[in-house]
Enzyme design. Structure first.
Site, PDB file in Angstrom:
ATOM      1  N   PHE A  24       0.853  -1.196   0.000  1.00 47.70           N
ATOM      2  CA  PHE A  24       0.000   0.000   0.000  1.00 47.70           C
ATOM      3  C   PHE A  24       0.889   1.247   0.000  1.00 47.70           C
ATOM      4  O   PHE A  24       1.703   1.436   0.896  1.00 47.70           O
ATOM      5  CB  PHE A  24      -0.929   0.009   1.223  1.00 47.70           C
ATOM      6  CG  PHE A  24      -1.770   1.248   1.293  1.00 47.70           C
ATOM      7  CD1 PHE A  24      -2.872   1.404   0.462  1.00 47.70           C
ATOM      8  CD2 PHE A  24      -1.457   2.265   2.184  1.00 47.70           C
ATOM      9  CE1 PHE A  24      -3.636   2.565   0.499  1.00 47.70           C
ATOM     10  CE2 PHE A  24      -2.233   3.432   2.236  1.00 47.70           C
ATOM     11  CZ  PHE A  24      -3.319   3.569   1.392  1.00 47.70           C
ATOM     12  N   GLY A  25       0.728   2.088  -1.010  1.00 44.53           N
ATOM     13  CA  GLY A  25       1.486   3.343  -1.105  1.00 44.53           C
ATOM     14  C   GLY A  25       0.564   4.526  -0.871  1.00 44.53           C
ATOM     15  O   GLY A  25      -0.554   4.560  -1.400  1.00 44.53           O
ATOM     16  N   TYR A  26       1.042   5.500  -0.098  1.00 45.91           N
ATOM     17  CA  TYR A  26       0.198   6.665   0.219  1.00 45.91           C
ATOM     18  C   TYR A  26       0.936   7.987   0.015  1.00 45.91           C
ATOM     19  O   TYR A  26       0.351   9.058   0.163  1.00 45.91           O
ATOM     20  CB  TYR A  26      -0.301   6.571   1.679  1.00 45.91           C
ATOM     21  CG  TYR A  26       0.849   6.464   2.657  1.00 45.91           C
ATOM     22  CD1 TYR A  26       1.392   5.223   2.989  1.00 45.91           C
ATOM     23  CD2 TYR A  26       1.433   7.601   3.206  1.00 45.91           C
ATOM     24  CE1 TYR A  26       2.476   5.124   3.839  1.00 45.91           C
ATOM     25  CE2 TYR A  26       2.511   7.506   4.064  1.00 45.91           C
ATOM     26  CZ  TYR A  26       3.027   6.256   4.379  1.00 45.91           C
ATOM     27  OH  TYR A  26       4.110   6.168   5.222  1.00 45.91           O
ATOM     28  N   GLY A  27       2.235   7.918  -0.289  1.00 41.29           N
ATOM     29  CA  GLY A  27       3.029   9.138  -0.485  1.00 41.29           C
ATOM     30  C   GLY A  27       3.670   9.112  -1.849  1.00 41.29           C
ATOM     31  O   GLY A  27       2.980   8.922  -2.864  1.00 41.29           O
ATOM     32  N   SER A  28       4.991   9.233  -1.877  1.00 44.89           N
ATOM     33  CA  SER A  28       5.652   9.247  -3.186  1.00 44.89           C
ATOM     34  C   SER A  28       5.468   7.922  -3.922  1.00 44.89           C
ATOM     35  O   SER A  28       5.585   7.874  -5.147  1.00 44.89           O
ATOM     36  CB  SER A  28       7.144   9.568  -3.035  1.00 44.89           C
ATOM     37  OG  SER A  28       7.812   8.545  -2.331  1.00 44.89           O
ATOM     38  N   GLU A  99      13.070   3.398   1.190  1.00 43.59           N
ATOM     39  CA  GLU A  99      12.328   3.867   2.371  1.00 43.59           C
ATOM     40  C   GLU A  99      13.162   3.768   3.656  1.00 43.59           C
ATOM     41  O   GLU A  99      12.609   3.741   4.754  1.00 43.59           O
ATOM     42  CB  GLU A  99      11.043   3.041   2.524  1.00 43.59           C
ATOM     43  CG  GLU A  99      10.125   3.070   1.310  1.00 43.59           C
ATOM     44  CD  GLU A  99       9.572   4.455   0.996  1.00 43.59           C
ATOM     45  OE1 GLU A  99       9.299   5.221   1.931  1.00 43.59           O
ATOM     46  OE2 GLU A  99       9.434   4.781  -0.204  1.00 43.59           O
TER      47      GLU A  99
HETATM   48  C1  SIN Z   1       4.619   5.829   0.660  1.00 43.84           C
HETATM   49  O1  SIN Z   1       4.628   6.533  -0.340  1.00 43.84           O
HETATM   50  O2  SIN Z   1       3.770   4.909   0.790  1.00 43.84           O
HETATM   51  C2  SIN Z   1       5.624   5.981   1.758  1.00 43.84           C
HETATM   52  C3  SIN Z   1       6.171   7.350   1.908  1.00 43.84           C
HETATM   53  C4  SIN Z   1       6.972   7.852   0.752  1.00 43.84           C
HETATM   54  O3  SIN Z   1       7.841   7.119   0.241  1.00 43.84           O
HETATM   55  O4  SIN Z   1       6.764   8.989   0.321  1.00 43.84           O
END
Ligand code: SIN
Length: 189
Positions: A24-28, A99
């Site tokens: 699950f990704g929520y940012g970049s 990460e």
């Molecule tokens: C994400 O995107 O899920 C983790 C945070 C990031 O790498 O920006």
């Protein structure tokens, strides 16, 4: 100094090489997809809110001037929308490097847009990690982001690209959009 979480993540979940895992990704991870995946689907997880409370020393800032990037903060009743990727287990080596600045892999259940569920993993930087910066107002966060830059680019681009990607997915995130509002205003001054 920030602590490198790569080794800890490599030990955390023993994955078989032929295993397929939902990430699950929520940012970049939503908009900067530099890893191979088999499938991607809009998804959400419950009980977490996206917040620009994590420091970035290696991507959008430096050791001396860390940037601010998103992590997930526990919040009862909250729903965080993002993108889920089905990846082959060996891809986690590459993701663990990306990460490594304080994020740990955490097991979570995600809900896809058709209402079905699947177990998977997400990267969370918890408040006890050394790169954590914590809460600040959206205006203060915008001022911080506006001046930060690191090897992966400007911190403002991280924020603006995330806001655009969330809109594209039809997701509303007041925290992100408020920071975007202030950043755009700072840019026009
Ligand atoms: C994400 O995107 O899920 C983790 C945070 C990031 O790498 O920006």
């Amino acid at each position: 100094m920030s602590k490198n979480t790569f080794e800890e993540n490599q030990r955390r979940h023993r994955l078989e090489d032929d295993q397929r895992v939902w990430l699950f990704g929520y940012g970049s991870l939503i908009y900067l997809v530099d890893f191979p995946y088999l499938e991607s689907r809009p998804a959400s997880i419950r009980g977490w809110s996206r917040r620009f409370w994590q420091g970035s020393h290696d991507h959008r800032g430096t050791e001396e001037n860390p940037g601010r990037v998103v992590t997930l903060i526990e919040e009862a009743g909250a729903v965080c929308g993002g993108l889920a990727y089905l990846v082959e287990a060996p891809v986690f080596r590459q993701l663990d490097i990306r990460e490594k600045n304080g994020y740990l892999r955490v097991a979570t259940e995600m809900t896809f847009d058709d209402g079905s569920h699947a177990p998977g993993l997400t990267y969370i930087a918890t408040p006890d990690n050394e790169a954590y910066l914590g809460e600040a107002s959206e205006y203060e966060i915008a001022r911080h982001i506006y001046r930060a830059e690191g090897p992966s680019g400007t911190n403002a681009d991280y924020l603006l690209d995330l806001a655009a990607a969330l809109r594209e997915l039809g997701l509303h995130d007041q925290h992100v959009f408020d920071i975007e509002f202030h950043i755009l205003k700072l840019g026009n001054q």
